[in-house]
Scaffold this motif. Structure first.
Motif, short mmCIF file in Angstrom:
data_model
loop_
_atom_site.label_atom_id
_atom_site.label_comp_id
_atom_site.label_asym_id
_atom_site.label_seq_id
_atom_site.Cartn_x
_atom_site.Cartn_y
_atom_site.Cartn_z
N VAL A 244 -37.24 18.16 -12.59
CA VAL A 244 -37.42 17.16 -13.66
C VAL A 244 -36.94 15.80 -13.16
CG1 VAL A 244 -36.73 16.47 -16.00
CG2 VAL A 244 -37.18 18.89 -15.48
N ARG A 245 -35.79 15.79 -12.51
CA ARG A 245 -35.20 14.53 -12.06
C ARG A 245 -36.10 13.81 -11.03
NH1 ARG A 245 -29.97 14.09 -13.75
NH2 ARG A 245 -29.11 12.86 -12.03
N ASN A 246 -36.88 14.60 -10.29
CA ASN A 246 -37.79 14.00 -9.29
C ASN A 246 -39.24 13.92 -9.77
OD1 ASN A 246 -35.66 13.76 -7.58
ND2 ASN A 246 -36.31 15.33 -6.12
N ARG A 247 -39.44 14.18 -11.07
CA ARG A 247 -40.82 14.24 -11.57
C ARG A 247 -41.58 12.93 -11.37
NH1 ARG A 247 -41.87 12.66 -17.05
NH2 ARG A 247 -40.31 14.14 -17.77
N LEU A 248 -40.96 11.80 -11.69
CA LEU A 248 -41.66 10.51 -11.63
C LEU A 248 -42.12 10.20 -10.20
CD1 LEU A 248 -39.53 8.32 -14.07
CD2 LEU A 248 -41.68 9.49 -14.53
N VAL A 249 -41.21 10.40 -9.24
CA VAL A 249 -41.56 10.08 -7.86
C VAL A 249 -42.61 11.05 -7.32
CG1 VAL A 249 -39.63 11.39 -6.81
CG2 VAL A 249 -40.63 9.48 -5.58
N ASN A 250 -42.47 12.35 -7.67
CA ASN A 250 -43.43 13.34 -7.17
C ASN A 250 -44.82 13.14 -7.77
OD1 ASN A 250 -41.64 14.60 -5.43
ND2 ASN A 250 -40.93 16.06 -6.97
N ASP A 251 -44.85 12.84 -9.08
CA ASP A 251 -46.16 12.60 -9.73
C ASP A 251 -46.84 11.37 -9.13
OD1 ASP A 251 -45.71 14.78 -11.30
OD2 ASP A 251 -45.48 13.70 -13.19
N ALA A 252 -46.04 10.32 -8.88
CA ALA A 252 -46.61 9.08 -8.34
C ALA A 252 -47.18 9.31 -6.94
CB ALA A 252 -45.53 7.99 -8.29
N LEU A 253 -46.43 10.03 -6.10
CA LEU A 253 -46.90 10.28 -4.74
C LEU A 253 -48.14 11.18 -4.75
CD1 LEU A 253 -46.58 9.96 -1.69
CD2 LEU A 253 -45.01 11.91 -1.71
N THR A 254 -48.13 12.21 -5.60
CA THR A 254 -49.29 13.11 -5.70
C THR A 254 -50.53 12.33 -6.11
OG1 THR A 254 -47.85 14.96 -6.26
CG2 THR A 254 -50.19 15.20 -6.83
N ALA A 255 -50.38 11.45 -7.12
CA ALA A 255 -51.52 10.65 -7.58
C ALA A 255 -52.03 9.74 -6.47
CB ALA A 255 -51.10 9.81 -8.80
N SER A 256 -51.10 9.18 -5.72
CA SER A 256 -51.47 8.28 -4.62
C SER A 256 -52.27 9.04 -3.56
CB SER A 256 -50.22 7.66 -4.00
OG SER A 256 -50.56 6.75 -2.98
N LEU A 257 -51.80 10.23 -3.19
CA LEU A 257 -52.45 11.01 -2.14
C LEU A 257 -53.83 11.51 -2.56
CD1 LEU A 257 -49.36 13.04 -0.88
CD2 LEU A 257 -50.63 11.32 0.43
N LYS A 258 -54.04 11.61 -3.89
CA LYS A 258 -55.35 12.06 -4.39
C LYS A 258 -56.32 10.89 -4.57
CE LYS A 258 -53.99 16.27 -6.89
NZ LYS A 258 -53.71 16.81 -8.23
N SER A 259 -55.80 9.67 -4.54
CA SER A 259 -56.64 8.50 -4.85
C SER A 259 -57.65 8.25 -3.74
CB SER A 259 -55.79 7.26 -5.10
OG SER A 259 -55.12 6.89 -3.91
N LYS A 260 -58.73 7.56 -4.11
CA LYS A 260 -59.77 7.20 -3.14
C LYS A 260 -60.01 5.70 -3.24
CE LYS A 260 -62.03 11.65 -2.71
NZ LYS A 260 -63.23 12.44 -2.86
N PRO A 261 -60.10 5.00 -2.11
CA PRO A 261 -59.94 5.52 -0.76
C PRO A 261 -58.50 5.94 -0.51
CG PRO A 261 -60.10 3.12 -0.70
CD PRO A 261 -60.35 3.53 -2.11
N SER A 262 -58.34 6.93 0.36
CA SER A 262 -57.03 7.54 0.58
C SER A 262 -56.05 6.56 1.23
CB SER A 262 -57.18 8.76 1.49
OG SER A 262 -55.90 9.28 1.81
N PRO A 263 -54.77 6.59 0.79
CA PRO A 263 -53.77 5.71 1.40
C PRO A 263 -53.27 6.24 2.74
CG PRO A 263 -52.73 7.08 -0.25
CD PRO A 263 -54.20 7.42 -0.29
#
Length: 801
Positions: free
Chosen positions: A58-77
């Motif tokens: 839970v404590r790392n939810r914000l950072v993990n969700d943000a990174l996951t969203a970034s890695l799924k985005s297109k074009p890829s970072p």
């Protein structure tokens, strides 16, 4: 003084920008600690699982969700998904002490000075003295952020402003604070260029720095001009897009992507903090922008902005905003006679004289907007930069302009620019007149292959620093030309290395280009030590000239077509078996024939942003320039004792059959079009030709020996062919591929299996080349293939038939 190395960085703030920067550091092999705040409350999923606010997940939810969203985005970072393992996540409360072990801490939190100061206060408690600490602010003065911090903190603190998306936009602004050590600035400047692959620009601590100050002025001045000149948003986007070397998203689509609120925030910051700006009135928002903000028409993030996507009767439609009624309407195609005059002019820099001479509304638009831009940038020196080239660099690297304002001004002539400025009743800074009086007739000059620009302090042309690691082909093309035809220019790079530079439309490979490559090999073998095939266009090459193939096929000139294919194949083999080392330097789109060419060089020095693949299935043929042969050979080279050889061959077959294209140079290794242990990737494209030259020279110096022709390619014959044919039958039956797709795939299967040989056999390359050419030629007699080629030529998109 010990050499500073960056092995580990901490990024504080994991929003779109923070995650993007974290991914780019991971791209270049740096270990990353990505931190963010902890959530204040549980979400529904966490409640259902019975978790508490004390649980790590839970404590790392914000950072993990943000990174996951970034890695799924297109074009890829990220260059390759496996590089994400270099990023460790955490939260500011539990993991802040870990910043003691990093070499560089970067703050990327919300753009509020009070919050940033709190973050720096916390970081200072854990930071090891001497560690770099920077802020990715896009406009808050650096001097305010470091107030109250220790001497060591202030000495190692500055702004390091990446542009979004961090992987793709090259601008890296470095903004010193009042006490930043010069050595820190020098280090970051070099690191940004060499390691991060950026255009590093040291800016002054002025509002919006360099890129946004000029970029936002340019957009705001268009916002005002659009109403004054009664232009539609489609017309402005047509006038400010690729025709003048700007991105396809031009002006209004770019604002939709970035977000109108982001633009307004920066514009307001400039309006509030630049009271002496002579064009201050342009940073005040026009009425229609105010209304759009109130109505939440912010662009992509709110689902509607200047454009709006709508689905009607199952069809997607893009609507445009009418700036008078602020209602959406069907998009209208924009057309101007002046733009038609530029169609035969391939080089953007040569179009500007034609554009400002236009007799229609487009000509008026260009005269007005360029006059405003030229006058404005002249007054920003020395306010935002002492050097005019930094303004050009910032606009090219941060906003994707092909040419900066001073380069455009040079292209139309300094005197002509002054005339336009006068016509608009604007004033130019006095240093421009001083420049002309001093005998400099232009902002830039080229001397001995190096770029110089006018320096205001010395009133002379001075060499632009940092070029020594680059080879700029524009600067040496004329003076170092060894041979030229309509398809290529061959230049002497020095040290015994030649470069063959494509000059055809979109760098397509046709007869003249092939003749040029052969000539380059001949010249290099006779008088030089090595050859680079490289250019600095937007793309390396989109592949073979399919227009030429189409014409021959339609006219049923099969003998000529056979000879043309054989010429392509022979040229590839000439590169491979020449007596000198050959190095290919692909970047951007490197498709079809361009991929085949790279696969036949002794070494490939690819840019990180290389989109490479054998895409011939899209136009109804198989790779016919030795690519099908090469994939069969590479499969054979990877067969290992005990392997299921069919599975290995199938992977190479599918790479062609699915027209796979890498989304980076690193992904090209997965496809087998680049080879591990042989080919390399460079992050900074500006260094690519210099590195390719270095590699060619190194191979020559180590005693290059002409390779012996291969006679040991293992083909699997009927065993492989049977497997492929069963597979294509199944795919057609399940409607995954069309009947014509199946026909193409079966032709490829025949080549890569080595025909219907009764057992695995060792063959030579020419055997496979003959099979490949026969298959390619037979597909060119098919009506459906001709339909695919014609559709690609007309629309630029593949046809499934």
């Amino acid at each position: 003084m010990s050499k500073r190395r960056i092995k580990k960085v901490a990024i504080v703030g994991s929003g779109i920008m923070g995650s993007g920067i974290a991914c780019h550091f991971a791209n270049i092999g740096v270990e990353v600690l990505l931190l963010d705040i902890i959530p204040r409350e549980l979400n529904a999923k966490e409640k259902a699982k019975g978790l508490t606010l004390e649980d790590k997940v839970v404590r790392n939810r914000l950072v993990n969700d943000a990174l996951t969203a970034s890695l799924k985005s297109k074009p890829s970072p990220i260059y390759h998904q496996k590089f994400a393992s270099r990023i460790t996540t955490g939260n500011i409360e539990d993991d802040i002490s870990k910043v003691a072990d990093v070499d560089w801490i970067m703050e990327v939190v919300v753009e509020r000075l009070d919050i940033k100061k709190q973050v720096f206060e916390t970081l200072e408690k854990h930071r090891t003295p001497g560690t770099l600490i920077t802020s990715n602010t896009s406009g808050i003065p650096i001097k305010f952020m470091s107030e109250g911090r220790s001497e060591d903190f202030q000495k190692h603190f500055c702004g390091t402003h990446f542009f979004n998306p961090a992987r793709y936009l090259k601008l890296f602004e470095i903004i010193p604070g009042p006490k930043t050590d010069a050595a820190v600035l020098n280090f970051l400047n070099g690191y940004g260029e060499q390691f991060l692959g950026k255009t590093s620009v040291v800016a002054k601590d002025t509002p919006a720095f360099i890129g946004n100050r000029i970029g936002i002025f340019s957009i705001m001045s268009l916002f005002h001009a659009v109403k004054d000149m009664a232009l539609t948003i489609e017309e402005v986007d047509k006038l400010t897009g690729p025709v003048i070397g700007r991105p396809k998203s031009a002006t209004f689509r770019t604002v939709d992507v970035v977000g109108l609120d982001t633009l307004v925030h920066v514009a307001n910051g400039i309006a509030d903090n630049c009271k002496n700006d002579e064009r201050l009135e342009l940073f005040k928002l026009p009425d229609f922008i105010d209304t759009m903000m109130k109505n939440n028409l912010l662009g992509s993030k709110s689902g509607q902005g200047f454009y709006k996507k709508q689905v009607s009767n199952g069809k997607k439609e893009i609507l445009s905003l009418d700036l008078n009624s602020l209602e959406y309407r069907a998009s209208k195609k924009a057309k101007f006679a002046t733009l038609d005059l530029t169609k035969p002019i391939d080089k953007v820099i040569d179009r500007f004289k034609v554009l400002i001479a236009g007799k229609d509304k487009a000509g008026t638009f260009y005269r007005k907007t360029f006059a405003a831009l030229f006058a404005y940038v002249s007054h920003r020196i020395p306010e935002i930069s002492d050097d005019l080239y930094k303004i050009d660099d910032a606009m090219k690297a941060g906003f994707g302009w092909e040419h900066g304002p001073f380069q455009i001004w040079d292209a139309i002539g300094v005197d002509k620019g002054l005339e336009l400025i006068k016509e608009e009743n604007l004033e130019v800074a006095s240093w421009v007149s001083d420049m002309l009086a001093s005998g400099s007739a232009s902002f830039y000059t080229v001397n001995n292959g190096a770029s110089y620009c006018y320096d205001i302090k010395t009133k002379a042309q001075v060499k632009i620093p940092g070029q020594d690691a680059f080879i700029i082909l524009d600067n040496i093309r004329t003076s170092n030309e060894v041979f030229k035809n309509s398809g290529v220019v061959i230049e002497d790079l020095g040290d015994g290395i030649l470069n063959c530079e494509f000059q055809s439309k979109m760098n397509t490979i046709g007869g003249d280009v092939l003749a040029g490559i052969n000539k380059a090999v001949d010249l290099a073998e006779k008088n030089y030590e090595g050859l680079v095939i490289g250019n600095q266009g937007a793309n390396f090459s989109v592949g073979a000239n399919i227009g030429m193939i189409f014409m021959m096929a339609v006219e049923q000139e099969y003998d000529e077509l056979n000879a043309a294919i054989k010429y392509f194949q022979d040229t590839m083999m000439r590169m491979r078996y020449s007596s000198i080392p050959t190095v290919s330097a692909p970047h951007g789109m490197s498709l079809g024939g361009a991929c085949e060419l790279s696969m036949h060089a002794d070494k490939v020095v690819a840019a990180a942003e290389t989109y490479m693949g054998l895409v011939e299935f899209g136009v109804g043929v198989i790779p016919g320039g030795a690519g099908s042969k090469e994939m069969a050979l590479r499969a054979s080279d990877t067969f290992r004792k005990g392997d299921v050889e069919l599975n290995t061959l199938q992977e190479y077959f599918l790479t062609i059959g699915m027209a796979k294209v890498s989304t980076s140079g690193y992904e090209a290794f997965d496809l087998g079009v680049l080879q591990k242990g042989k080919d390399i990737v460079v992050v900074n494209k500006d260094r690519q030709i210099a590195v390719a030259k270095q590699q060619a020279k190194l191979m020559a110096d180590m005693g290059y020996t002409q390779p012996v022709k291969r006679t040991d390619v293992k083909v699997l014959g009927k065993q492989a062919l049977g497997m492929f044919l069963v597979g294509t039958d199944a795919m057609e039956d399940s409607n995954y591929i069309s009947a014509h797709d199946k026909k193409i795939a079966n032709k490829l299967a025949y080549v890569m299996a080595g025909g219907d040989l009764s057992e695995p056999t060792l063959v030579n390359e020419q055997y496979l080349l003959d099979l490949e050419r026969e298959a390619f030629l037979s597909l060119c007699t098919e009506r459906k293939t001709l339909e695919r080629i014609q559709h690609m030529l007309k629309t630029g998109k593949p046809l499934r038939n």
